[in-house]
Motif scaffolding. Structure first.
Motif, PDB file in Angstrom:
ATOM      1  N   UNK A 267       0.798  -1.239   0.000  1.00  0.00           N
ATOM      2  CA  UNK A 267       0.000   0.000   0.000  1.00  0.00           C
ATOM      3  C   UNK A 267       0.820   1.274   0.000  1.00  0.00           C
ATOM      4  N   UNK A 268       1.986   1.266   0.631  1.00  0.00           N
ATOM      5  CA  UNK A 268       2.807   2.479   0.631  1.00  0.00           C
ATOM      6  C   UNK A 268       3.535   2.685  -0.691  1.00  0.00           C
ATOM      7  N   UNK A 269       3.179   1.874  -1.710  1.00  0.00           N
ATOM      8  CA  UNK A 269       3.715   2.062  -3.060  1.00  0.00           C
ATOM      9  C   UNK A 269       2.579   2.076  -4.083  1.00  0.00           C
ATOM     10  N   UNK A 270       1.355   2.347  -3.605  1.00  0.00           N
ATOM     11  CA  UNK A 270       0.177   2.269  -4.466  1.00  0.00           C
ATOM     12  C   UNK A 270      -0.703   3.504  -4.290  1.00  0.00           C
ATOM     13  N   UNK A 271      -1.531   3.747  -5.320  1.00  0.00           N
ATOM     14  CA  UNK A 271      -2.540   4.811  -5.236  1.00  0.00           C
ATOM     15  C   UNK A 271      -3.812   4.340  -5.921  1.00  0.00           C
ATOM     16  N   UNK A 272      -4.941   4.704  -5.330  1.00  0.00           N
ATOM     17  CA  UNK A 272      -6.249   4.485  -5.962  1.00  0.00           C
ATOM     18  C   UNK A 272      -6.726   5.835  -6.465  1.00  0.00           C
ATOM     19  N   UNK A 273      -7.034   5.896  -7.759  1.00  0.00           N
ATOM     20  CA  UNK A 273      -7.424   7.151  -8.400  1.00  0.00           C
ATOM     21  C   UNK A 273      -8.811   6.958  -9.003  1.00  0.00           C
ATOM     22  N   UNK A 274      -9.774   7.780  -8.579  1.00  0.00           N
ATOM     23  CA  UNK A 274     -11.159   7.590  -8.999  1.00  0.00           C
ATOM     24  C   UNK A 274     -11.786   8.916  -9.402  1.00  0.00           C
ATOM     25  N   UNK A 275     -12.578   8.858 -10.472  1.00  0.00           N
ATOM     26  CA  UNK A 275     -13.340  10.026 -10.914  1.00  0.00           C
ATOM     27  C   UNK A 275     -14.708   9.568 -11.377  1.00  0.00           C
ATOM     28  N   UNK A 276     -15.750  10.223 -10.875  1.00  0.00           N
ATOM     29  CA  UNK A 276     -17.088   9.868 -11.336  1.00  0.00           C
ATOM     30  C   UNK A 276     -18.153  10.214 -10.317  1.00  0.00           C
ATOM     31  N   UNK A 277     -19.256   9.504 -10.418  1.00  0.00           N
ATOM     32  CA  UNK A 277     -20.432   9.759  -9.587  1.00  0.00           C
ATOM     33  C   UNK A 277     -20.239   9.075  -8.241  1.00  0.00           C
ATOM     34  N   UNK A 278     -19.453   9.699  -7.394  1.00  0.00           N
ATOM     35  CA  UNK A 278     -19.127   9.090  -6.100  1.00  0.00           C
ATOM     36  C   UNK A 278     -19.357  10.071  -4.962  1.00  0.00           C
ATOM     37  N   UNK A 279     -19.593   9.508  -3.800  1.00  0.00           N
ATOM     38  CA  UNK A 279     -19.658  10.274  -2.556  1.00  0.00           C
ATOM     39  C   UNK A 279     -18.306  10.109  -1.881  1.00  0.00           C
ATOM     40  N   UNK A 280     -17.488  11.157  -1.806  1.00  0.00           N
ATOM     41  CA  UNK A 280     -16.124  10.998  -1.278  1.00  0.00           C
ATOM     42  C   UNK A 280     -16.077  10.384   0.116  1.00  0.00           C
ATOM     43  N   UNK A 281     -16.954  10.816   1.010  1.00  0.00           N
ATOM     44  CA  UNK A 281     -16.901  10.308   2.376  1.00  0.00           C
ATOM     45  C   UNK A 281     -17.247   8.820   2.427  1.00  0.00           C
ATOM     46  N   UNK A 282     -18.287   8.426   1.714  1.00  0.00           N
ATOM     47  CA  UNK A 282     -18.660   7.014   1.696  1.00  0.00           C
ATOM     48  C   UNK A 282     -17.598   6.186   0.984  1.00  0.00           C
ATOM     49  N   UNK A 283     -17.021   6.735  -0.070  1.00  0.00           N
ATOM     50  CA  UNK A 283     -16.031   5.995  -0.863  1.00  0.00           C
ATOM     51  C   UNK A 283     -14.759   5.749  -0.070  1.00  0.00           C
ATOM     52  N   UNK A 284     -14.264   6.772   0.629  1.00  0.00           N
ATOM     53  CA  UNK A 284     -13.020   6.570   1.379  1.00  0.00           C
ATOM     54  C   UNK A 284     -13.247   5.604   2.537  1.00  0.00           C
ATOM     55  N   UNK A 285     -14.440   5.598   3.111  1.00  0.00           N
ATOM     56  CA  UNK A 285     -14.733   4.650   4.183  1.00  0.00           C
ATOM     57  C   UNK A 285     -14.702   3.214   3.662  1.00  0.00           C
ATOM     58  N   UNK A 286     -15.228   2.999   2.468  1.00  0.00           N
ATOM     59  CA  UNK A 286     -15.212   1.656   1.869  1.00  0.00           C
ATOM     60  C   UNK A 286     -13.787   1.233   1.548  1.00  0.00           C
ATOM     61  N   UNK A 287     -13.014   2.147   0.957  1.00  0.00           N
ATOM     62  CA  UNK A 287     -11.614   1.818   0.622  1.00  0.00           C
ATOM     63  C   UNK A 287     -10.829   1.510   1.897  1.00  0.00           C
ATOM     64  N   UNK A 288     -11.056   2.288   2.926  1.00  0.00           N
ATOM     65  CA  UNK A 288     -10.389   2.045   4.208  1.00  0.00           C
ATOM     66  C   UNK A 288     -10.774   0.670   4.756  1.00  0.00           C
ATOM     67  N   UNK A 289     -12.034   0.307   4.620  1.00  0.00           N
ATOM     68  CA  UNK A 289     -12.543  -0.975   5.127  1.00  0.00           C
ATOM     69  C   UNK A 289     -11.823  -2.155   4.484  1.00  0.00           C
ATOM     70  N   UNK A 290     -11.610  -2.088   3.183  1.00  0.00           N
ATOM     71  CA  UNK A 290     -11.060  -3.240   2.473  1.00  0.00           C
ATOM     72  C   UNK A 290      -9.546  -3.170   2.249  1.00  0.00           C
ATOM     73  N   UNK A 291      -9.032  -1.996   1.994  1.00  0.00           N
ATOM     74  CA  UNK A 291      -7.594  -1.872   1.724  1.00  0.00           C
ATOM     75  C   UNK A 291      -6.793  -1.535   2.980  1.00  0.00           C
ATOM     76  N   UNK A 292      -7.484  -1.088   4.013  1.00  0.00           N
ATOM     77  CA  UNK A 292      -6.786  -0.646   5.214  1.00  0.00           C
ATOM     78  C   UNK A 292      -6.016  -1.748   5.912  1.00  0.00           C
ATOM     79  N   UNK A 293      -6.392  -3.004   5.671  1.00  0.00           N
ATOM     80  CA  UNK A 293      -5.712  -4.129   6.323  1.00  0.00           C
ATOM     81  C   UNK A 293      -4.450  -4.563   5.585  1.00  0.00           C
ATOM     82  N   UNK A 294      -4.221  -4.045   4.379  1.00  0.00           N
ATOM     83  CA  UNK A 294      -3.001  -4.416   3.651  1.00  0.00           C
ATOM     84  C   UNK A 294      -1.776  -3.917   4.426  1.00  0.00           C
ATOM     85  N   UNK A 295      -0.759  -4.767   4.494  1.00  0.00           N
ATOM     86  CA  UNK A 295       0.435  -4.423   5.261  1.00  0.00           C
ATOM     87  C   UNK A 295       1.436  -3.675   4.381  1.00  0.00           C
TER      88      UNK A 295
END
Length: 972
Positions: A267-295
């Motif tokens: 994860x410290x060598x990666x980036x997720x880049x998104x553009x579109x019909x999204x809710x930033x607060x809900x989206x970052x919470x989902x990304x944190x939920x699933x990607x946050x456990x990566x070491x």
């Protein structure tokens, strides 16, 4: 669940200098003042960067997952590894891509061990024996695998554009997803990036090698590699290539790949880049939920790459290949994150911008070379300015080189119009607006910033700094970097490449497809419930307007409410089929001025206005196009109309043009893709086709250029429509058209054109045309003899989706996944362009020469005995429906959709019927469709290749073989 890394706003301010820190709940993010994308940039505790920008135009989101690792990170003994691993990232994890990982794992471990033995073994007999073991183990392992289950997952959630790419500094994975599928997407991707399993290794290796084979006939790739090896003799940019060497690809190491994955895909060598019909607060919470456990990798290597020494004399290289000769020159500069890169962007446009740069006006406009161009290639560690040119008939590569060097000298001396600098900034602003029009461009801007290590603040403010550059700045910079001694020159000559190696196909046992098997993970995704998105279809009466301008010209109008860009297009239902000199006339227009302005002044003025014009005669329709900044549309239209009405003959320009056309025709015969296109045209039309309907050499040389200018002057006199997408109101648009569009009161009828009907396919036969390469290009063509019917369309669309569409289709699985016969293969039942044409079936594949008969047999087998899979059908059907639910036709595309509907005699959005009908269709419907319209058909096989390398006797068993010459397929 990890929490986002917290920093104080003060610390962020000091770090970013121009940014801001904002907190929304527990998630902090960075923003930049005056950012047109209003981007939010988050950083997770584990170092993962997340870039988000909102665009509500369509209910979809473009996603990129960027990893800051590429070809430069490859171990020297296994080059091509980064790119190869990109392919393996589509093979699955412990949760998907397998029925039983516990049973599969020991086989995969043994395959890895055998490959380590294989790569270190030199004796060919021993290698073949080891490979047989690998093949046997791979077949056994395939009994547990589920090929393409990643693509099934993406299809299930309605994703499109599934793809990835590897370059020197990065590997990037892309998906375009419905806005209601963010959680499923994140769940899949987090598992994919965190728990990759390498399976299907030896078949995918052959696929990568087929991609390498394709590159061997792409001379521009060879030129780029030669440039890099010249500029970067120590750095991996120059010492190795992204695709790797042929030897390394045939001697891979799964162990090295696993180590590479663990080291860099963190994860410290990666980036997720998104553009579109999204809710930033809900989206970052989902990304944190699933990607946050990566070491993270706390010991992420910092590459200690060697620094390049100064180049003190020209580095000369020579490249051989099938294409026409050309010369390239290149200079080395600092990387993209260096502030001097911004100066280089301006300099590259002073030299070449497609309209009014030094190369444009001095070389192309004055016809001193066949073509000249330049571009800036930016990479993280270094960048390169690359100039290129193709010679005219009788001109040497050295003469083209010297002409390019003279333009560099003019730059160093300041011999250019200072107004060009302001024009460059206006056109860069235009380019930025165009990029921000779609989610793909917006998200890609984040990718580039992350990979190159630039701050988003610097990206947002770059144009402001470039606008402050003066002529003195440009001249000083050119004097520092663009010398007449510190460049590389590559002469691309025509001929056989001595470095190419012939590779024999390995004996691969087709792996098990397991089409009707699904992992528990896939079933979970399929059964998940997301709030459905209702489809929105076009209503041409409401979504666009039909206006009337003077001379009873219909104007199709759609207002742009997003930015200041416009597109104005005159559409004439006449083209080269009506007049074979029409294309030549508008090629000639590029070199003409008016009674008041020279051709060079016309080009410079358009560039100053940040507007573009072009005239594109097709076979049956001509598009006269004007685009750019709407505030300058009246001035651009006035200038453009003056050019069409008042273009002046230039006899010398025509003499040069005629010679250049003939040279370009000769060069076309050297290009693999152009040969294949002409062969396909021959199969479809016969000896006389739209592509052969051209002025002969004698007609070109005897043509009075006044006749061509007369054609230009008459163009607006014929009946036509006008299309407009831009911010002007209807009233203002009609006022501008009425003021500047030069047309007679009564327009002329379109003249009768030549008809080129499609040939029937009464029998199967083979057309073979010569081209020396390691791969053949092969297609099958069949005229169905059926004209367009709306009732036919839903079955055609669903059949294409199931059988020949994307990575989950029957064709892709059989031709690539299970047999490794190609890098790409597809089959498609084409919709006619106009009512007068029939439906046509096409297949296409590029494959190694000795795989030809395997490819033919497999294609014939699946075309006639189509594999039936309820699981694959459900995925195809659900994927099509999901895409229709979120597909939105917007902007200028609304007008194009209306024109396409008219061409087929319709006045409604065809997707309405498709959406309603497909929901009721079953696999049985597709099977019956295949039996009625595809099975047992006759085909014309088009094979472009070297018959000395092909099994001609076995080919004759397929059908009678007709050998064609280049003169036959090109018509000259």
């Amino acid at each position: 669940m990890n929490k986002l890394f917290k920093q104080s706003c003060l610390s962020l301010f000091l770090l970013l200098a121009a940014g801001a820190c904002t907190s929304s709940g527990k998630y902090d993010y960075e923003t930049v003042p005056n950012d047109p994308l209003k981007a939010r940039i988050y950083t997770l505790d584990n170092g993962l960067k997340v870039y988000l920008t909102v665009n509500k135009e369509t209910p979809r989101i473009q996603t990129y997952i960027a990893v800051r690792v590429g070809g430069k990170n490859d171990p020297a003994e296994t080059t091509g590894l980064a790119h190869y691993f990109e392919h393996l990232m589509f093979k699955g994890t412990r949760q998907f891509g397998t029925q039983n990982y516990e049973a599969e794992e020991p086989l995969l471990d043994e395959i890895e061990r055998q490959f380590e033995i294989y790569r270190k073994t030199k004796d060919e007999a021993e290698r073949k024996a080891i490979y047989r073991v690998i093949d046997s183990l791979s077949y056994e392992a395939s009994k547990y695998a589920i090929p393409n289950e990643y693509d099934k997952l993406m299809t299930a959630i309605g994703s499109t554009g599934t793809n990835a790419y590897t370059w020197y500094d990065q590997t990037v994975y892309q998906e375009d997803i419905p806005s209601n599928q963010v959680e499923n997407w994140a769940k899949i991707q987090a598992d994919r990036f965190g728990n990759n399993v390498i399976r299907g290794f030896h078949t995918e290796l052959e696929t990568v090698y087929e991609e390498k084979n394709m590159s061997l006939t792409r001379d521009m790739s060879k030129v780029q590699e030669a440039i890099f090896s010249s500029l970067f003799p120590k750095h991996p940019y120059g010492t190795q290539t992204v695709l790797g060497t042929q030897d390394d690809l045939k001697n891979p190491s799964i162990t090295n790949i696993k180590n590479y994955y663990k080291q860099w895909y963190v994860p410290n060598n990666m980036a997720i880049c998104m553009s579109g019909d999204l809710d930033p607060e809900a989206t970052i919470a989902i990304i944190d939920k699933y990607f946050g456990e990566m070491k993270p990798n706390p010991e992420l290597p910092v590459l200690n790459l060697p620094k390049e020494e100064s180049i003190n004399e020209p580095v000369v290289r020579e490249v051989m290949g099938p294409d026409a000769e050309m010369v390239s020159l290149a200079w080395r500069f600092p990387g993209v994150s260096d502030k001097e890169y911004e100066t280089m962007q301006v300099i590259s446009r002073v030299l070449y911008n497609g309209k009014a740069g030094l190369i444009d006006l001095d070389l192309n406009q004055q016809q001193k070379v066949l073509t000249g161009y330049g571009y800036l290639m930016g990479l993280s560690d270094y960048s390169a300015l690359i100039l290129g040119g193709r010679p005219k008939q009788g001109q040497t590569l050295e003469e083209v080189r010297d002409l390019m060097l003279k333009e560099i000298e003019k730059l160093r001396m300041g011999d250019f119009d200072e107004k060009m600098l302001e024009a460059n900034i206006n056109n860069l602003k235009l380019y930025e607006l165009q990029r921000m029009e779609n989610n793909d461009g917006r998200a890609d801007m984040f990718v580039r910033s992350f990979i190159n290590g630039t701050s988003w603040s610097d990206e947002v403010t770059a144009l402001d700094r470039m606008a402050k550059l003066t002529k003195t700045d440009i001249v000083d910079f050119a004097g520092k970097y663009l010398k007449d001694t510190n460049y590389a020159v590559v002469y691309k000559k025509q001929g056989k490449d001595p470095n190419e190696k012939k590779m024999s196909k390995p004996e691969i046992t087709p792996i098990v497809a397991n089409r009707d098997t699904a992992s528990a993970f896939l079933k979970e995704i399929q059964e998940s419930k997301a709030k459905p998105i209702e489809p929105v279809f076009l209503d041409f009466e409401k979504d666009m307007s039909r206006l009337k301008a003077k001379s009873d010209i219909q104007v199709l109008y759609k207002q742009n409410t997003v930015n200041d860009l416009f597109r104005l297009i005159y559409v004439f239902d006449m083209g080269n089929n009506h007049d074979k000199a029409l294309g030549t006339a508008f090629d000639y227009l590029e070199y003409l001025g008016t009674s008041e302005l020279t051709a060079e002044q016309v080009k410079s003025e358009f560039y100053r206005l940040a507007c573009n014009f072009s005239v594109m005669p097709g076979n049956e329709r001509t598009y006269v196009m004007l685009s750019g900044l709407n505030e300058n549309m009246p001035a651009a239209m006035k200038l453009f109309e003056a050019l069409l009405a008042d273009a002046q003959v230039n006899k010398e320009a025509y003499t040069n043009l005629a010679a250049d056309i003939l040279k370009a025709r000769t060069d076309a015969k050297l290009n693999q893709r152009q040969n294949f296109t002409r062969l396909m045209n021959y199969a479809q039309y016969g000896p006389q086709s739209p592509s052969t309907h051209m002025l002969s050499k004698e007609e070109l040389e005897k043509m009075d250029p006044q006749e061509l200018v007369d054609r230009i002057h008459r163009q607006n006199s014929y009946k036509h429509r006008i299309l407009y997408y831009g911010p002007s109101s209807k009233k203002d648009l009609l006022s501008t058209i009425d003021q500047y569009h030069r047309v007679p009161e009564t327009l002329l009828d379109i003249p009768q054109g030549n008809e080129f009907p499609y040939l029937a396919t009464p029998e199967t036969k083979i057309l073979i045309a010569p081209y020396e390469a390691k791969q053949i290009y092969m297609a099958q063509v069949s005229n169905m003899g059926k004209k367009f019917e709306p009732e036919f369309e839903p079955s055609r669309e669903l059949y294409n989706e199931y059988f020949g569409g994307g990575m989950n289709s029957i064709v892709f699985q059989e031709m690539r996944e299970t047999r490794s016969l190609a890098y790409s293969a597809w089959a498609w039942l084409n919709q006619p362009r106009y009512l007068k044409y029939p439906y046509t079936i096409y297949t296409q594949i590029a494959t190694q020469n000795d795989k030809m008969m395997d490819a033919i047999r497999t294609f014939n087998e699946i075309m006639n005995q189509m594999p039936e899979s309820e699981t694959a059908f459900k995925l195809a059907k659900d994927g099509l429906i999901n895409r229709l639910r979120t597909d939105r036709i917007i902007k200028m595309d609304i007008i194009w959709s209306y024109i396409h509907a008219q061409d087929l005699g319709m006045d409604k959005d065809s997707r309405i019927k498709l959406y309603n009908d497909v929901q009721k269709m079953t696999l049985k419907d597709v099977v019956e469709f295949q039996k009625q319209w595809v099975k047992g058909r006759n085909y014309v096989y088009c094979i472009l290749g070297d018959k000395k390398e092909l099994d001609m006797e076995k080919l004759k068993e397929v059908g009678p073989v007709e050998e064609l010459t280049q003169e036959q397929i090109f018509g000259y």
